[in-house]
Design an enzyme around this catalytic site. Structure first.
Site, PDB file in Angstrom:
ATOM      1  N   GLY A  19     -19.762  -2.763 -27.696  1.00 49.64           N
ATOM      2  CA  GLY A  19     -20.555  -2.894 -28.938  1.00 49.64           C
ATOM      3  C   GLY A  19     -20.245  -4.162 -29.715  1.00 49.64           C
ATOM      4  N   LYS A  51     -22.132 -17.930 -38.952  1.00 48.16           N
ATOM      5  CA  LYS A  51     -21.018 -17.527 -39.826  1.00 48.16           C
ATOM      6  C   LYS A  51     -20.405 -18.742 -40.526  1.00 48.16           C
ATOM      7  CE  LYS A  51     -20.037 -13.489 -37.007  1.00 48.16           C
ATOM      8  NZ  LYS A  51     -19.426 -13.050 -35.764  1.00 48.16           N
TER       9      LYS A  51
HETATM   10  N1  HSE Z   1     -21.609 -10.417 -31.980  1.00 42.92           N
HETATM   11  C1  HSE Z   1     -20.702 -10.639 -33.046  1.00 42.92           C
HETATM   12  C2  HSE Z   1     -19.359 -11.038 -32.486  1.00 42.92           C
HETATM   13  C3  HSE Z   1     -20.596  -9.384 -33.866  1.00 42.92           C
HETATM   14  O1  HSE Z   1     -19.134 -10.867 -31.289  1.00 42.92           O
HETATM   15  O2  HSE Z   1     -18.513 -11.553 -33.217  1.00 42.92           O
HETATM   16  C4  HSE Z   1     -19.917  -9.552 -35.185  1.00 42.92           C
HETATM   17  O3  HSE Z   1     -20.595 -10.424 -36.037  1.00 42.92           O
END
Ligand code: HSE
Length: 337
Positions: free
Chosen positions: A203, A221
């Site tokens: 997940g 981010k």
């Molecule tokens: N897909 C993102 C990660 C989820 O792997 O960091 C969290 O933002």
């Protein structure tokens, strides 16, 4: 609740399991009056039964299948406009090209006087300054701590704990999926594809995993951090991005022989960059698995690194809860004034 995937469901489970404690410790008694998933909505002004909603999703694929509370044709926008609620929790998948549909959900919530907690990186990476302005204009709060670092309070650390200091640069691992893949390739010598599959099963990965692998998730981010923490007016277009597709098992083995490791590092200095970088295994950023790690260099306090799990449903859900409690506190404080 707009979105009923792994994060939304984990959040609902947390508030159901910790109901008494949340009421006692924080005076927080949340009631989920509407849930919208891809196929419709379920609405009950008295509060939906969370167990029932989880079962409906698992067995029938949608909460709209509820015989009593289901609204199979209702769209998310209709629900946000028509349902009376204090806040929306927007946990739909990220789209960093258009930011939609999350962007419209957030704007509609503001216009109808609802606070917003979101874990959706798209709207923020594309329009954070405009959204904070719109929230202020409508006298509501926008919180998004789960967008960076999942449950690890990276944004709060920089914004609140380093208050008053000037952050001059940032360097870090901002994507759990790619860090997990690179770690598995290094330690277990498994292939890229196998490691990616495992990250998806856990997940960690985005609905569209190329977002992770090509570095766009980390870049989104980075943009959120640059805007929010360092007041830089940048968008994803300003980030030089290179993902981990070209990193081979040989590159990792060569780095390892020199006491180094390869990580997908995002940095905010004169410019913004995301790229695979060789770092010493003793660097505080050399963290394994789905961990994120960010080093802040600030003018007076020097260098600090915050480390924690950067992906996962329950972890991200903990940030949603934190944000809601923060909104509650903000409202209470504004009433005292
Ligand atoms: N897909 C993102 C990660 C989820 O792997 O960091 C969290 O933002």
């Amino acid at each position: 609740m707009v979105g009923w995937g792994v994060v939304g469901q984990s959040f609902a489970q947390i508030i159901a399991q910790r109901k008494k404690e949340l009421a006692k410790k924080y005076g927080f008694r949340p009631r989920i009056v509407a849930i919208v998933d891809k196929k419709g909505a379920a609405i009950n002004p008295k509060g939906l039964d969370i167990e029932e909603m989880l079962t409906l999703k698992k067995d029938k694929g949608t909460v709209a299948a509820s015989s009593k509370y289901g609204c199979p044709d209702m769209t998310a926008l209709e629900a946000i406009e028509s349902v009376e609620a204090e806040a929306i929790v927007e946990v739909t998948p990220t789209n960093i090209e258009t930011a939609e549909p999350g962007l419209s959900y957030i704007k509609t919530a503001f216009k109808t006087g609802k606070h917003v907690v979101t874990t959706n990186k798209g709207p923020l990476a594309l329009a954070l300054p405009a959204l904070t302005e719109l929230a202020d204009y409508n006298n509501v709060c926008l919180r998004f701590s789960g967008t960076v670092g999942a449950g690890t309070p990276i944004l709060e650390f920089a914004k609140n704990c380093l208050k008053g200091d000037k952050i001059v640069s940032v360097r870090g691992i901002l994507n759990g999926t790619t860090n997990y893949i690179l770690t598995e390739m290094d330690e277990k010598h498994i292939t890229f594809d196998k490691a990616l599959k495992a990250a998806q099963n856990l997940g960690y990965a985005e609905a569209e995993p190329s977002m992770d692998v090509e570095g766009h998730d980390a870049a989104a981010k980075l943009v959120i951090m640059a805007n929010w923490i360092m007041n830089k007016k940048v968008t994803i277009e300003n980030v030089k991005i290179r993902g981990i597709r070209d990193v081979s098992a040989q590159d990792i083995a060569d780095a390892s022989e020199k006491g180094c490791t390869i990580k997908l590092i995002g940095s905010i200095e004169e410019s913004l960059k995301v790229e695979p970088t060789q770092i010493s295994k003793h660097d505080p950023l050399a963290v394994d698995g789905a961990l994120n790690a960010v080093t802040f260099v600030s003018q007076s306090a020097g260098e600090q690194t915050i480390i924690g799990l950067g992906a996962g449903g329950v972890e991200t859900a903990s940030a949603v809860l934190r944000d809601l409690l923060d909104i509650k506190q903000t409202i209470a404080n504004s009433m005292i004034k």
